[in-house]
Structures are given as C-alpha cells and as structure tokens.
Design an enzyme around this catalytic site. Structure first.
Site, PDB file in Angstrom:
ATOM      1  N   LEU A  70     -20.528  26.548  -6.879  1.00  0.00           N
ATOM      2  CA  LEU A  70     -21.802  27.017  -6.325  1.00  0.00           C
ATOM      3  C   LEU A  70     -21.850  28.535  -6.226  1.00  0.00           C
ATOM      4  O   LEU A  70     -22.911  29.131  -6.283  1.00  0.00           O
ATOM      5  CB  LEU A  70     -22.022  26.434  -4.928  1.00  0.00           C
ATOM      6  CG  LEU A  70     -22.090  24.917  -4.820  1.00  0.00           C
ATOM      7  CD1 LEU A  70     -22.126  24.498  -3.374  1.00  0.00           C
ATOM      8  CD2 LEU A  70     -23.309  24.388  -5.555  1.00  0.00           C
ATOM      9  N   GLY A  71     -20.700  29.135  -6.053  1.00  0.00           N
ATOM     10  CA  GLY A  71     -20.716  30.577  -5.903  1.00  0.00           C
ATOM     11  C   GLY A  71     -19.308  31.113  -5.919  1.00  0.00           C
ATOM     12  O   GLY A  71     -18.346  30.364  -5.773  1.00  0.00           O
ATOM     13  N   GLU A  72     -19.195  32.425  -6.117  1.00  0.00           N
ATOM     14  CA  GLU A  72     -17.853  32.992  -6.059  1.00  0.00           C
ATOM     15  C   GLU A  72     -17.929  34.449  -5.668  1.00  0.00           C
ATOM     16  O   GLU A  72     -18.987  35.062  -5.740  1.00  0.00           O
ATOM     17  CB  GLU A  72     -17.122  32.809  -7.379  1.00  0.00           C
ATOM     18  CG  GLU A  72     -17.259  33.935  -8.369  1.00  0.00           C
ATOM     19  CD  GLU A  72     -16.489  33.646  -9.643  1.00  0.00           C
ATOM     20  OE1 GLU A  72     -15.245  33.695  -9.580  1.00  0.00           O
ATOM     21  OE2 GLU A  72     -17.127  33.389 -10.675  1.00  0.00           O
ATOM     22  N   GLY A  90     -12.944  34.522  -2.894  1.00  0.00           N
ATOM     23  CA  GLY A  90     -12.879  33.072  -3.002  1.00  0.00           C
ATOM     24  C   GLY A  90     -14.058  32.474  -3.732  1.00  0.00           C
ATOM     25  O   GLY A  90     -14.833  33.182  -4.371  1.00  0.00           O
ATOM     26  N   GLU A  91     -14.143  31.164  -3.633  1.00  0.00           N
ATOM     27  CA  GLU A  91     -15.178  30.441  -4.354  1.00  0.00           C
ATOM     28  C   GLU A  91     -15.776  29.371  -3.454  1.00  0.00           C
ATOM     29  O   GLU A  91     -15.145  28.927  -2.505  1.00  0.00           O
ATOM     30  CB  GLU A  91     -14.583  29.767  -5.593  1.00  0.00           C
ATOM     31  CG  GLU A  91     -14.090  30.763  -6.609  1.00  0.00           C
ATOM     32  CD  GLU A  91     -13.489  30.120  -7.847  1.00  0.00           C
ATOM     33  OE1 GLU A  91     -13.350  28.871  -7.861  1.00  0.00           O
ATOM     34  OE2 GLU A  91     -13.170  30.858  -8.777  1.00  0.00           O
ATOM     35  N   ASP A 101     -28.532  37.374   5.510  1.00  0.00           N
ATOM     36  CA  ASP A 101     -28.925  37.016   4.147  1.00  0.00           C
ATOM     37  C   ASP A 101     -29.780  35.767   4.170  1.00  0.00           C
ATOM     38  O   ASP A 101     -29.558  34.837   3.395  1.00  0.00           O
ATOM     39  CB  ASP A 101     -27.682  36.835   3.273  1.00  0.00           C
ATOM     40  CG  ASP A 101     -28.030  36.794   1.785  1.00  0.00           C
ATOM     41  OD1 ASP A 101     -29.169  37.173   1.436  1.00  0.00           O
ATOM     42  OD2 ASP A 101     -27.178  36.373   0.984  1.00  0.00           O
TER      43      ASP A 101
END
Ligand SMILES: *[C@@H]1O[C@H](CO)[C@@H](O)[C@H](O)[C@H]1NC(C)=O
Ligand SMILES: *[C@@H]1O[C@H](CO)[C@@H](O)[C@H](O)[C@H]1NC(C)=O
Ligand SMILES: *[C@@H]1O[C@H](CO)[C@@H](O)[C@H](O)[C@H]1NC(C)=O
Length: 819
Positions: free
Chosen positions: A532-534, A538-539, A675
């Site tokens: 989903l994201g990195e 980390g990820e 955010d």
C-alpha cells in the site's frame, strides 16, 4: 494569447528546460571541469559535483592573498551552447567531517571561452545567496537565464571561513544556435508624463552607440505582455519586457538587427514577438528585409516579407517570417516601422544544420518542442473541460461550473511570479526577501528551521509543566481553544517516512504512561496481498490474517465470522532502520493502541518478538476513499448513461460526517493528524469511514506531495498557509485539510485540488492567503455542493486560525444540514 504566453513561460521555465546537465550524474566529464586552484589533489575541480562525495567531498580552492584580489573559480565546459535556467550549490560535508561552504557566490559565463560576462539578476545584482550549511542543496533560478558554453562559479571569499563547493547546472541545449545579436539601443517613451524604458536591460554584450556581441531580452525566453507598460517581472521599470524604437531616430524608416550563429544553418523561419498596442502608436513591423551571409560574403538578393497589419486586435503576437531554407551563418534584417513605435520582446530562429541532422529532426528546436507541448497542454485542458462537462448533468448546475472553471483559469493567469514579501503588519524582525530570486527562498523565509517546525514554536509556560495540568488542558480543549498550536510538539517519524500523528509532549506522556495494550500476533498467520505504501523506514502492506477475531474486542464495529480471514494493514519497520526510527515506531504503537473511536483505524496487534517489527491495523474492504470515489459517479444522467456505480449525495454526506466525527475525537486528545485527505480515509461496508495514515510515500499519490530540496515531503494542496509558511501544524490546520478533503469528496476525487496550479503557484497562492489582499484563490464550489456546505469549507480556509470552526462545530454543522 495571454494564455499561450503563460504556458510558454510556464513550460519553458518549469518543465522543459530544467534538467541537470550532468555534474552529479557524470555526463560532464572530469576533464571539462577545471578550477583556478585547488587546495589539494583530493579537493580538485572534478570533486565539485553536486551530491557526490568522491575525493575529500568537494572542490576547495587554495586561497592566498588579499580578499579583494581573490578570483577563485570552478569552471564547467558544457562543450556546446546551453540555455541554463537554474544552478544548485552545496558545501563540503564529507560524511560529517567537512563544514565548508560558500555563503555567497557570483557566476561568470562565456560563449566562446574568451569573453567572460558577469551574470546579474533582473534587478542588477551580481551576488547570489549560497549555502547556509555544508549539506543542503540550495537551488537558485537564474533570472535572466544564461546562454553559454562555459560557466564559472566564483565563491565570494572573505577569509572568515574556508570555502568549498559542489555544484550543478540545470537547463537544456540551446538549439537556436544564435550566439549574438547587434542592434540599435532601445529607446525611451514618455506616456502621460511617465517614462517608459525600452532599453535591453539584460543585454550581455557591449553597449555604446549600439549593442554588439551579446544576447539579451530578445532571447531570454520571456514574451512581453499585451500592455507594454506592464511586465511579468516584479519590481522593474515600465517597458521592461520590450526593446523598442521610435521612427524619429531612424530616417531610413527601419531598424536593422544582425544575428550571428554558431555555424552555417539551413533557416526555415524567424518568429518575432511584437507588441501591437496601436492605441499608443505601437505596431508590428510593416515589412522586413533579410540578408544572408554564408561563408564571408553577404548574398546580393535579400528576402522580403510584409505581414498583414492588424488594426483590430491589440494583443502582442509572434509574427512568423519564412526564410525559405536559406543557408547562412549570419542574418541581417531590416524591420520597417508602420507607426511611430515598434517593440520586440523575443526573436527566435528555426533552423537545421545540413548533413549531421536527420531530415525529420531538421526543424527540431526547443521552441518548436514547446509549441507541441503547448498543444498537448491545450488538448489536456480541453479534455479536463470535457470531463467536467460530463459531470454536469443538470442544466442549472451547468452554468455554475462553467463560471467556476473560467474564474479559476483567469485567476491562475493573474498570478505573477512575485517575490514573497511581508506586509506591514508582519513582525518586523522577519527580513524582507525582495532581492531573493529563488522560489525556495521565497517560500520558506525562515530558512532551514522550516524542517523542524517544533523549533519555531514558542514554548508556553503552561505546557512546560507536567501531567498535573491535564485538567486545565481538558478544559481548554472543551473551550475549543487551539492553544496546542504553541505547545511543544513531539514529532513522530512515521514508518513511511512522513510524520504520523503529531502529539503535544504533554499528551504524549499521558498516553504512553502505561504499557502497550496490544497483543503479539503470530507472523505466520499473515498472508501478503499488496503493497500500500512505502517510505524511508518501512512499508505498509495489506494482508489477510487468520484467526484475528481472537485479537479483537467486542466493541469492534465490524463482525467477523468465525475462522474467516480478515483484511488488515501491516506497517513494517525495515530491519536496517536506525534507532530513532525504531523508537518512533514504538511510540507510534503506544499511541495507536490508545486510539479507540469508530472512525479511526484501530491497532489490532503487533509482531514485536522478532524483526521486522510490525503493527497490524484494520483495513477496509473498499480501499481508500479517493480510489473509492474515483470509481463512482454522482447519481444522475451520466451515471445512468455510462452505467457507472453511484454514490448518493446523502451517503457522501454521511461519510463526511464520519470524518468530522473521527477528527473530533483526535482533536479532543490534542492529536494533530497533519495529512488528512481522502487518500488517508478507508471505506468499509455501508459507507463506513475510518481515518488512517499511510504516510506520504505511496506511488499512486506521489503527485499530491511536494518535495523540498529532496528532504521534507509535504501535501501542500491540503496544507494551511501557516503550515506551509511557518511550519505550524495544529488542529486548525487539520481543519483546513478537512475543508479540502470535503471538496475532494464533492468533486468525487476527479481532480486534484488546484489542479490548474503548479506546485509553486500553490505556494504562491499560500502567500496570498497570508497577505490577505483578496488575491488568494479558493477552491471553487463543486457543482453538487449545497451552499451551506461550501460555506463550511470556506470557513475552514479562514486566514485567522481562531476563526476556523472546531471539529466539534464542523460535526455539528454537518449533522444540521443533513439532506
Ligand atoms: C535601462 O533603463 C533603466 C531605467 O532607466 C535603468 O535603470 C537600467 O539601468 C537600464 N539598463 C541598461 C542595461 O542600460
Ligand atoms: C534545407 O532544408 C530543407 C528541408 O527542411 C531541404 O529541402 C533543403 O534541401 C535544405 N537545404 C540545404 C542546402 O541543405
Ligand atoms: C513616423 O511615423 C508616423 C506615422 O506613420 C509618421 O506620420 C511620421 O512622419 C514618421 N516620422 C518620421 C520621422 O518618419
């Protein structure tokens, strides 16, 4: 035509001609980098490459003699003429050993290697502000840009410190091949008692009776405005953009300009950008006669061309003159007056050179490339217009939307690249930045401190005390006073590199007092599904988890059937993450474990017994709200025709209310999200919403974030003015982001906020919010957005943070205007 110029400039300076020319990547060879001197072999010229750490980490000159006699330089030979729009400098860091940098420097350049010209900005200033520390890269826009083959960086040296430099040039190859033009001096006009100066203010050749051997305003890539008394450039005299002449001084009736080129070329056209403000007796030329010189002789037969005179449209324009494939290395043109005044702002030549260039590239030329790009942009704009059109399915709303679009386009055009200045009621301790030409300087007047907002923030006495003050805190929270704005904020470096939640130090203590209240989950029961994201540390993956129901308490909102797998998000810390990142990860777990609200993503379990450390949070089957809404259409004709799935307005409203509710909860704990956006909200069954935070590094949304000098990454389109300019993140700035999020929802995430503005223009708009002279652009009212909801959005974007509603009020308002 204003639109064309706008895009012309915009493209030329912001996208097309700003590539690194090869210091850091090595396309510029060591042998093409030289210097006046070097302190040692390990600080030779070839080590002066931006972002490289070879040798001793930079070029350092050997400095001897009195400061006023020192002319040390680092010289780069680009091997051919280049159009240089930006320079970058950096000091010597050498992994922490070095601490030398150039605080100021000058630039000299040359096209032939013998005549050297000192660069000056449009206000005539030679010295450029350089670095403030040994590691940050400082980029400076060159206004005016340079056309040169050789460039010298000359640190200003005063013996107060040693100087080392690493540099990069940015731009593109200068394909016009024009090396100089010679022309009569530009003249002066008196208009209504005001002097208007048409001198060539950036000409870099000799100026006495005429201008010789230089390039200047006619080649700086900047077209003049329709009204010659105005300019794109901030803080210059009227008439700045044009070089102009009056027929009084030219008895022959023409102005002769000679153009010299780098080699013999095959010329197709010449384009002259002329003013045509005929009401002031300014007109395009009525005739032009051009002579060609190929080897050393001028050809006997010139070509002649008479454009159609235009007495109707007073806008400035390019007049195109065909040069019929004449071969020449110099061209001399006589432009005939058709009225008292004649004014040019740009002259470009389209040419190829025989033999070396394949046929289909004959016309290749920067300006033509730009032409194509302009066309593409227009097509894109047209497509956007069509898409918007499609969305408008009710006649009544049709009108509104068109007006909005028009407003926004014109508004975006009226933005000029002004320098950021403070108005009178700003603190007098803050220096004015009038001289600075760099965007970064302009945007972040507070300099390097920007990266650490907490440092800027005053520490209020009531928050330097310990947790006994909770009562007071709670009370103030209930009063909705945004006091934590001033509190010392603990920044958590989220696993994905961005800040997760920012928490006032005090609350942090309260929260982390107890032990972590989440259980260990057996790692082997997780099945990886999708990244989903990195980020740096980390990820985040989506995974299926078996047997998760044992880890969920009864108050969980979604029911899990016995033995079924559950979709979860797993945040994972890289095994090589440093100690700080690890500590932050643990803090994040502590904080997350105490967030319990139906509209906030819950921490379910952790894997802490072995590396990599993981935290397992809820994930929702419908993915994030941005993707969810992009897949859907509002109810109405279009949806019926296209057979697309729909979301009704009342469901949209329901989702917005849940976001407000979740944020109300966060703000009651003094949590600042930083955010909030549709991309950070997850959608479950029956339009349930949970607020999450995936960090700022998802590829899918990289366009939503703005990178400052390769360091901080910021969602500027969602950020309040004070977050951008002062680095202040508070619940009030979350409220601002909520307004933008609401706007995204009501446009079904079909476009980015301020999609017509570039990142830099968004930041300039922020300056307008700060100045508050009614020039700020607000996001327009989406077609399906009822008036009270738009009013709510506007209140979220109030300049004064205290006037923005609290999440409690927002939640209330949304409940009140429930459809
Ligand atoms: C052009 O004219 C302006 C206004 O008088 C003057 O300030 C400027 O120095 C002139 N520039 C050149 C290069 O002569
Ligand atoms: C100049 O270019 C044109 C095509 O752009 C070509 O037809 C012509 O032959 C060229 N002239 C010379 C002398 O190479
Ligand atoms: C300049 O142009 C105007 C308008 O065309 C004309 O009336 C005038 O005689 C010209 N002046 C000179 C000196 O040629």
């Amino acid at each position: 035509s204003v639109l064309v110029h706008f895009f012309f400039l915009f493209l030329f300076f912001t996208c097309v001609c700003r590539s690194p020319l090869g210091m850091s990547r090595g396309q510029i060879l060591d042998e093409d980098i030289s210097a006046s001197s070097q302190w040692s072999d390990s600080t030779a010229a070839k080590y002066g490459r931006l972002d490289c750490e070879e040798g001793d980490g930079a070029w350092c000159p050997e400095i001897a003699g009195e400061p006023e006699n020192i002319n040390e330089f680092l010289q780069i030979d680009l091997r051919s003429l280049h159009f240089i729009t930006l320079v970058g400098t950096q000091g010597r860091h050498a992994g922490g050993i070095g601490n030398e940098f150039a605080q100021t420097y000058k630039i000299k350049y040359s096209r032939d290697g013998s005549r050297w010209i000192s660069w000056r900005n449009r206000q005539g200033k030679e010295v450029i502000e350089g670095n403030r520390n040994a590691y940050d890269i400082v980029l400076k826009d060159l206004e005016p840009p340079i056309i040169a083959r050789f460039v010298r960086f000359m640190p200003v040296i005063d013996h107060s410190m040693n100087v080392c430099m690493r540099v990069e040039l940015y731009g593109c190859e200068w394909l016009d091949g024009l090396v100089s033009y010679n022309s009569p001096l530009g003249q002066q006009m008196t208009l209504n008692g005001q002097y208007i100066y048409f001198n060539d203010s950036v000409y870099d050749g000799a100026m006495s009776y005429s201008m010789t051997e230089g390039l200047g305003q006619l080649t700086d890539g900047m077209c003049g405005l329709d009204d010659f008394t105005h300019s794109h450039v901030y803080n210059v005299w009227p008439g700045y953009d044009y070089v102009g002449w009056t027929n009084e001084s030219f008895p022959n009736g023409y102005v002769e300009i000679m153009f010299e080129f780098d080699r013999t070329r095959n010329f197709t056209t010449m384009k002259v950008h002329c003013n045509n403000m005929f009401s002031q007796r300014v007109k395009t030329f009525q005739k032009v006669v051009c002579y060609f010189r190929s080897e050393s002789d001028w050809e006997a037969t010139p070509i002649s061309f008479s454009p159609v005179m235009d007495d109707v449209n007073p806008s400035a324009r390019f007049v195109t003159v065909s040069l019929y494939n004449h071969m020449a290395s110099a061209i001399k043109c006589q432009y005939y007056f058709s009225d008292i005044w004649m004014m040019f702002s740009e002259i470009t030549f389209q040419s190829g050179y025989p033999t070396t260039v394949p046929r289909d590239l004959d016309d290749s030329n920067t300006r033509i490339l730009i032409g194509c790009l302009v066309a593409i942009i227009f097509i894109l704009v047209a497509i956007i217009v069509i898409i918007l059109w499609r969305q408008v399915w009710q006649k009544m709303l049709e009108k509104v939307s068109r007006r909005m679009l028009d407003d926004e386009l014109t508004a975006s055009l009226s933005i000029q690249s002004e320098t950021f200045t403070y108005n009178n009621n700003s603190p007098s301790s803050v220096p004015s930045e009038q001289e600075s030409s760099s965007t970064y300087e302009r945007i972040f007047p507070l300099g390097p401190d920007y990266q650490e907002p907490s440092r800027l923030v005053r520490k209020l006495p009531e928050f330097s005390q310990t947790s006994e003050d909770t009562g007071e805190l709670q009370k103030r929270v209930q009063e909705g006073v945004p006091h934590y704005a001033e509190a010392d904020i603990v920044n958590l470096q989220g696993v994905t590199g961005g800040n997760t939640y920012a928490v006032p130090a005090l609350t942090m203590d309260l929260l982390s007092g107890k032990d972590v209240a989440v259980e260990e989950f057996p790692r082997k029961l997780l099945t990886f599904k999708e990244k989903l994201g990195e980020g740096q540390f980390g990820e985040v993956h989506s995974c299926e988890a078996e047997g998760m129901q044992d880890f969920m308490d009864e108050d969980f909102s979604f029911n899990v059937i016995e033995n079924q797998t559950v979709l979860v998000a797993v945040k994972m810390l890289r095994t090589d993450a440093n100690k700080n990142a690890r500590n932050d990860f643990l803090k994040e777990i502590k904080i997350m474990s105490r967030l319990k609200d139906p509209n906030i993503i819950r921490l379910l379990a952790v894997c802490m017994s072995s590396d990599p450390l993981c935290m397992i949070t809820e994930y929702m089957e419908n993915g994030d709200l941005n993707q969810f809404l992009s897949r859907h259409e509002p109810e109405g004709m279009i949806a019926v025709l296209s057979n697309a799935p729909t979301v009704s307005y009342s469901n949209l409203h329901h989702m917005a209310t849940q976001i407000a509710s979740g944020m109300k909860y966060l703000s009651s704990l003094n949590f600042v999200h930083r955010d909030l956006a549709t991309r950070n909200c997850l959608v479950g069954k029956n339009y349930t919403i949970k607020i999450a935070d995936f960090g700022m590094s998802r590829n899918l949304y990289s366009g939503d974030y703005y990178r400052i000098q390769g360091r901080a990454v910021l969602p500027i389109r969602w950020m309040s003015w004070e977050s951008i300019l002062l680095g202040k993140f508070t619940t009030s700035s979350d409220v601002w982001a909520f307004g933008v999020t609401l706007w995204e929802m009501l446009t079904f995430c079909k476009e980015q906020p301020y999609s017509q503005l570039s990142d830099e223009q968004v930041i300039e708009n922020t300056g307008e919010f700060f100045r508050d002279q009614r020039r700020q652009i607000y996001l327009p009212q989406p077609p399906m957005c009822p008036d009270p909801v738009y009013k709510l959005m506007l209140s979220c974007w109030h300049r004064n943070t205290k006037e923005r509603p609290s999440f409690q009020e927002i939640h209330h308002t949304l409940l009140d205007c429930k459809p």
